[in-house]
Design a protein around this motif. Structure first.
Motif, short mmCIF file in Angstrom:
data_model
loop_
_atom_site.label_atom_id
_atom_site.label_comp_id
_atom_site.label_asym_id
_atom_site.label_seq_id
_atom_site.Cartn_x
_atom_site.Cartn_y
_atom_site.Cartn_z
N SER A 1 0.98 -1.13 0.04
CA SER A 1 0.15 0.32 -0.12
C SER A 1 0.43 1.17 -0.10
N CYS A 2 2.01 1.38 0.75
CA CYS A 2 3.10 2.32 0.83
C CYS A 2 3.89 2.78 -0.72
N GLY A 3 4.33 1.39 -0.83
CA GLY A 3 4.44 1.84 -2.02
C GLY A 3 3.66 2.34 -3.36
N PHE A 4 2.80 1.97 -3.45
CA PHE A 4 1.45 2.33 -4.24
C PHE A 4 1.19 3.69 -3.84
N ARG A 5 0.77 4.72 -2.78
CA ARG A 5 1.32 5.94 -1.54
C ARG A 5 1.60 6.40 -2.82
N ASP A 6 3.57 5.51 -2.43
CA ASP A 6 4.47 6.76 -2.53
C ASP A 6 5.22 7.71 -4.37
N LEU A 7 4.32 6.52 -4.72
CA LEU A 7 4.23 6.58 -6.49
C LEU A 7 3.42 7.17 -6.85
N TYR A 8 2.04 7.67 -6.27
CA TYR A 8 0.25 7.82 -6.66
C TYR A 8 0.84 9.02 -7.98
N LEU A 9 1.53 10.06 -7.73
CA LEU A 9 1.62 11.52 -8.53
C LEU A 9 1.89 10.32 -9.81
N ASP A 10 3.11 9.70 -9.49
CA ASP A 10 3.75 9.61 -11.49
C ASP A 10 2.69 8.21 -11.83
N PHE A 11 1.56 7.08 -10.76
CA PHE A 11 0.46 6.72 -11.36
C PHE A 11 -0.60 8.06 -11.77
N ILE A 12 -0.42 8.82 -11.51
CA ILE A 12 -1.57 10.20 -11.82
C ILE A 12 -0.98 10.91 -13.23
N ARG A 13 0.16 10.79 -13.33
CA ARG A 13 0.41 11.69 -14.29
C ARG A 13 0.76 10.47 -15.88
N ALA A 14 0.64 9.25 -15.12
CA ALA A 14 0.80 7.87 -16.31
C ALA A 14 -0.95 7.67 -17.10
N GLY A 15 -1.11 8.33 -16.28
CA GLY A 15 -3.34 8.39 -16.75
C GLY A 15 -3.69 7.10 -16.18
N ALA A 16 -3.32 7.01 -15.15
CA ALA A 16 -4.05 5.71 -13.82
C ALA A 16 -4.42 6.60 -12.62
N ARG A 17 -5.73 5.61 -12.65
CA ARG A 17 -6.10 6.17 -10.99
C ARG A 17 -5.59 4.76 -10.56
#
Length: 192
Positions: free
Chosen positions: A88-104
């Motif tokens: 969970s912390c891994g997805f949290r820490d990379l959250y903005l990178d996922f958003i920039r890559a076009g995913a929720r």
């Protein structure tokens, strides 16, 4: 970051056994998500089948709250059971990178909404957790499950849906502490 838990704050056990690919998720790529509403930690009900664009859903076994011990003293010896917090912390820490890559992003487990709310607040998660405590979503999807004594959990896996249809499944997930990096690397190779 105050009380925020970092991945570095949780160590994935070196002795944790690797889960095997038992084929329990091989049917998922290409299927549509069912029209099931899931209670989110935001208080809303989310229908994953209605979401347009890419959606990452990481399915986790359970989160441990402060002061809570493992359900069983052998929990860390069950393949795939331990590591939900670091994942969970891994997805949290990379959250903005996922958003920039076009995913929720969403997390999904069979825990109650109240349990998930506590975990979400403690870990400072910027994305909702979804509760499937009666397996209303998991059963029609035939998601892999883990039975431990009288308890049933969802097994750890991640699926990527595009416009309500699963396009990619990561299963089994190991190690969970670097899994978000793996998903993000795949996502960056895809066209939006």
């Amino acid at each position: 970051m105050g009380d925020t838990v970092s991945r570095a704050g949780y160590k994935f056990p070196d002795h944790a056994p690797r889960p095997v690919d038992d084929g329990a998720a091989s049917h998922l790529p290409g299927i549509g998500l069912p029209p099931i509403g899931l209670k989110a930690t935001t208080g809303e009900t989310v229908r994953l089948d209605r979401l347009i664009g890419r959606t990452i859903v990481f399915v986790y076994v359970r989160s441990r709250l402060p002061g809570q011990t493992a359900l069983f003293d052998y929990w860390d010896t069950i393949p795939g059971a331990t590591g939900c917090t670091v994942e969970s912390c891994g997805f949290r820490d990379l959250y903005l990178d996922f958003i920039r890559a076009g995913a929720r992003i969403f997390g999904l487990s069979a825990e109650s909404p109240s349990h998930q709310k506590q975990a979400s607040a403690r870990l400072n998660l910027p994305f909702p957790l979804l509760s499937d405590e009666r397996f209303d979503f998991a059963m029609p999807m035939r998601l892999p499950m883990l039975d431990v004594n009288e308890y049933t959990f969802l097994k750890r896996l991640t699926f990527v849906a595009k416009d309500g249809v699963i396009e990619r499944v990561f299963y089994p997930v190991f190690p969970p502490d670097t899994h978000a990096d793996e998903v993000l690397a795949w996502l960056r190779t895809q066209k939006r």
